[in-house]
Design an enzyme around this catalytic site. Structure first.
Site, PDB file in Angstrom:
ATOM      1  N   GLY A 185       7.180 -53.775  28.939  1.00  8.07           N
ATOM      2  CA  GLY A 185       6.477 -55.066  29.033  1.00  8.07           C
ATOM      3  C   GLY A 185       7.114 -56.100  28.115  1.00  8.07           C
TER       4      GLY A 185
ATOM      5  N   ASP B 164       6.220 -43.139  25.332  1.00 11.33           N
ATOM      6  CA  ASP B 164       6.409 -42.666  26.707  1.00 11.33           C
ATOM      7  C   ASP B 164       7.861 -42.296  27.029  1.00 11.33           C
ATOM      8  OD1 ASP B 164       3.749 -43.391  26.840  1.00 11.33           O
ATOM      9  OD2 ASP B 164       4.115 -45.237  27.956  1.00 11.33           O
TER      10      ASP B 164
ATOM     11  N   ARG C 143      -9.504 -18.150  28.008  1.00 16.02           N
ATOM     12  CA  ARG C 143      -9.793 -19.377  28.746  1.00 16.02           C
ATOM     13  C   ARG C 143      -8.533 -20.040  29.281  1.00 16.02           C
ATOM     14  NH1 ARG C 143     -14.088 -21.666  24.289  1.00 16.02           N
ATOM     15  NH2 ARG C 143     -15.948 -20.965  25.388  1.00 16.02           N
TER      16      ARG C 143
ATOM     17  N   GLN D 110      -1.714 -39.138  19.509  1.00 15.28           N
ATOM     18  CA  GLN D 110      -0.265 -39.060  19.768  1.00 15.28           C
ATOM     19  C   GLN D 110       0.492 -40.296  19.282  1.00 15.28           C
ATOM     20  OE1 GLN D 110       0.123 -37.375  24.134  1.00 15.28           O
ATOM     21  NE2 GLN D 110      -1.909 -38.198  23.788  1.00 15.28           N
ATOM     22  N   ARG D 111      -0.237 -41.373  19.063  1.00 14.82           N
ATOM     23  CA  ARG D 111       0.431 -42.619  18.660  1.00 14.82           C
ATOM     24  C   ARG D 111       0.308 -42.904  17.163  1.00 14.82           C
ATOM     25  NH1 ARG D 111      -0.976 -46.724  22.989  1.00 14.82           N
ATOM     26  NH2 ARG D 111      -1.682 -48.045  21.295  1.00 14.82           N
TER      27      ARG D 111
HETATM   28  O1  F6P Z   1       2.567 -46.904  26.542  1.00 16.04           O
HETATM   29  C1  F6P Z   1       2.052 -46.172  25.479  1.00 16.04           C
HETATM   30  C2  F6P Z   1       0.684 -45.648  25.803  1.00 16.04           C
HETATM   31  O2  F6P Z   1       0.221 -44.905  24.697  1.00 16.04           O
HETATM   32  C3  F6P Z   1       0.589 -44.828  27.082  1.00 16.04           C
HETATM   33  O3  F6P Z   1       1.096 -43.523  26.926  1.00 16.04           O
HETATM   34  C4  F6P Z   1      -0.880 -44.904  27.362  1.00 16.04           C
HETATM   35  O4  F6P Z   1      -1.144 -44.749  28.729  1.00 16.04           O
HETATM   36  C5  F6P Z   1      -1.243 -46.295  26.915  1.00 16.04           C
HETATM   37  O5  F6P Z   1      -0.233 -46.707  26.018  1.00 16.04           O
HETATM   38  C6  F6P Z   1      -2.573 -46.416  26.250  1.00 16.04           C
HETATM   39  O6  F6P Z   1      -2.817 -47.753  26.013  1.00 16.04           O
HETATM   40  P1  F6P Z   1      -3.973 -48.323  25.090  1.00 16.04           P
HETATM   41  O7  F6P Z   1      -3.463 -48.248  23.675  1.00 16.04           O
HETATM   42  O8  F6P Z   1      -4.157 -49.702  25.560  1.00 16.04           O
HETATM   43  O9  F6P Z   1      -5.173 -47.453  25.273  1.00 16.04           O
END
Ligand code: F6P
Length: 361
Positions: free
Chosen positions: A117, A141, A176, A287-288
């Protein structure tokens, strides 16, 4: 004094501060330039919210997750949500004002750190005359064509692998099926890489639509061998054959759709067709967050340094990339033309199949 600018756009990820630090240190110490940090991506350019970046300001930020400049994934300058005096929100094209603000800053170059983007906004600004732009690709990603790896991806994989290891032991104790939904949007890089590294038994990715029966058969086969638990990694963008994406929130002119629900949908489908006890976990923004791994700190630093060099060389309209271990400059068009997806007949998929991971199709 010569001045350059830097902004971080889109969703954050670990490693962004490493890029900001490297750009600041190299620009200041090697070239004697001033560095302007633009707050919250293109929002800060529109609102004119800036801060000076100095070597002292970027001290100790390398191991910190997030971005010290802030970011926004709703700051699309070409479809920007503007709040009107009566409280209503209207979508406006604010790119002319951004261009005017950019001209006021009189930057020698602007580094935009972002995903597809942010890079496509950068390309549009270049087309509209703001040519002194270079890019640094980041996103957990890993879906940008310009580079083998984006900043943030490896850290996200580390987080998922740690989670998979934890889920292994509890899955085994309770016999499970454990389903783990991971991010990645329309690409399966996080799912497949962490599935390989974390010993998953089933990995479902957006690039291969899955067949539920194949997945259940793989559980039967494991049970037949006396192994009564399974770990399933499902990418948020994975879908059943003939089915649709699991969308949590639809997109609009200002923001992309938000994916979510793939794990829950799969859990319900498996429960409806078999006797297995199923649990699902959505890892989400874990994850972020947090500290970048060593690879991302190194990549962020190399990308940041190269971005400054590209400005010094006048190599605008390019983004940094990692290609076979070397840092290269790639035309920005390549970064935005199409998403980098997993090749369903490529080596990564063959490696997974080679050790018996079920990919569902
Ligand atoms: O593009 C990074 C990402 O973490 C994607 O993996 C995920 O779908 C999206 O952003 C989540 O976005 P937001 O932070 O707006 O919830």
């Amino acid at each position: 004094m010569t001045r350059i600018g830097i902004l971080t756009g889109g969703g954050d990820c670990p490693g962004l501060n490493g890029v900001i630090r490297a750009v600041t240190l190299h620009a200041r110490q090697t070239y004697g330039w001033e560095i302007v940090g633009i707050r919250n991506g293109f929002e800060g350019l529109y609102e004119e919210v800036y801060e000076d970046l100095t070597p002292a300001r970027v001290q100790n930020v390398l191991p910190r997750g997030g971005t010290m400049l802030g970011s926004s994934n709703r700051a699309n300058p070409f479809a920007y949500p503007v709040k009107l005096p009566d409280g209503r929100v209207e979508v406006h094209d604010v790119s002319s004002r951004c261009l005017a603000n950019l001209a006021k800053l009189a930057l020698h170059g602007l580094v935009i750190v972002g995903g597809d983007g942010t890079m496509s906004f950068g390309q549009k600004f270049i087309q509209r005359g703001a040519t002194r732009i270079v890019g640094v690709p980041k996103t957990i990603d890993n879906d940008l064509e310009a580079t083998d790896y984006t900043v943030g991806f490896q850290t996200a994989v580390e987080v998922v692998v740690q989670a998979l290891e934890r889920l292994h032991t509890t899955a085994e104790s309770h016999e499970r099926i454990m389903i783990v939904e991971v991010m990645g949007r329309y690409a399966g890089w996080i799912a497949l890489t962490s599935g390989l590294a974390g010993g998953a038994h089933v990995v479902l990715i957006p690039e291969i639509d899955y067949d539920l029966d194949r997945i259940i058969d793989s559980f039967h086969r494991r049970h037949g061998r006396g192994v009564s638990y399974s770990i399933v990694v499902v990418a948020e963008g994975a879908k059943p054959k003939g089915g649709a994406l699991a969308v949590a929130t639809p997109g609009d002119a200002t923001k992309q759709e938000k994916l979510g629900g793939a794990a829950q949908r799969l859990a319900e489908a498996i429960s409806a067709k078999s006797e297995y006890e199923v649990r699902s976990t959505v890892l989400g923004h874990v994850q972020r967050g947090g500290a970048p791994c060593a690879f991302d700190r190194e990549l962020a630093t190399r990308f940041g340094v190269r971005a400054v060099e590209m400005i010094a060389e006048g190599k605008f309209g390019h983004v940094t990339g990692l290609e076979n271990g070397k840092i290269v400059a790639v035309p920005i068009e390549k970064a935005v033309k199409k998403l980098k997806l997993i090749d369903p007949s490529g080596e990564l998929v063959r490696a997974a199949k080679g050790i018996g991971i079920e990919l569902g199709g």
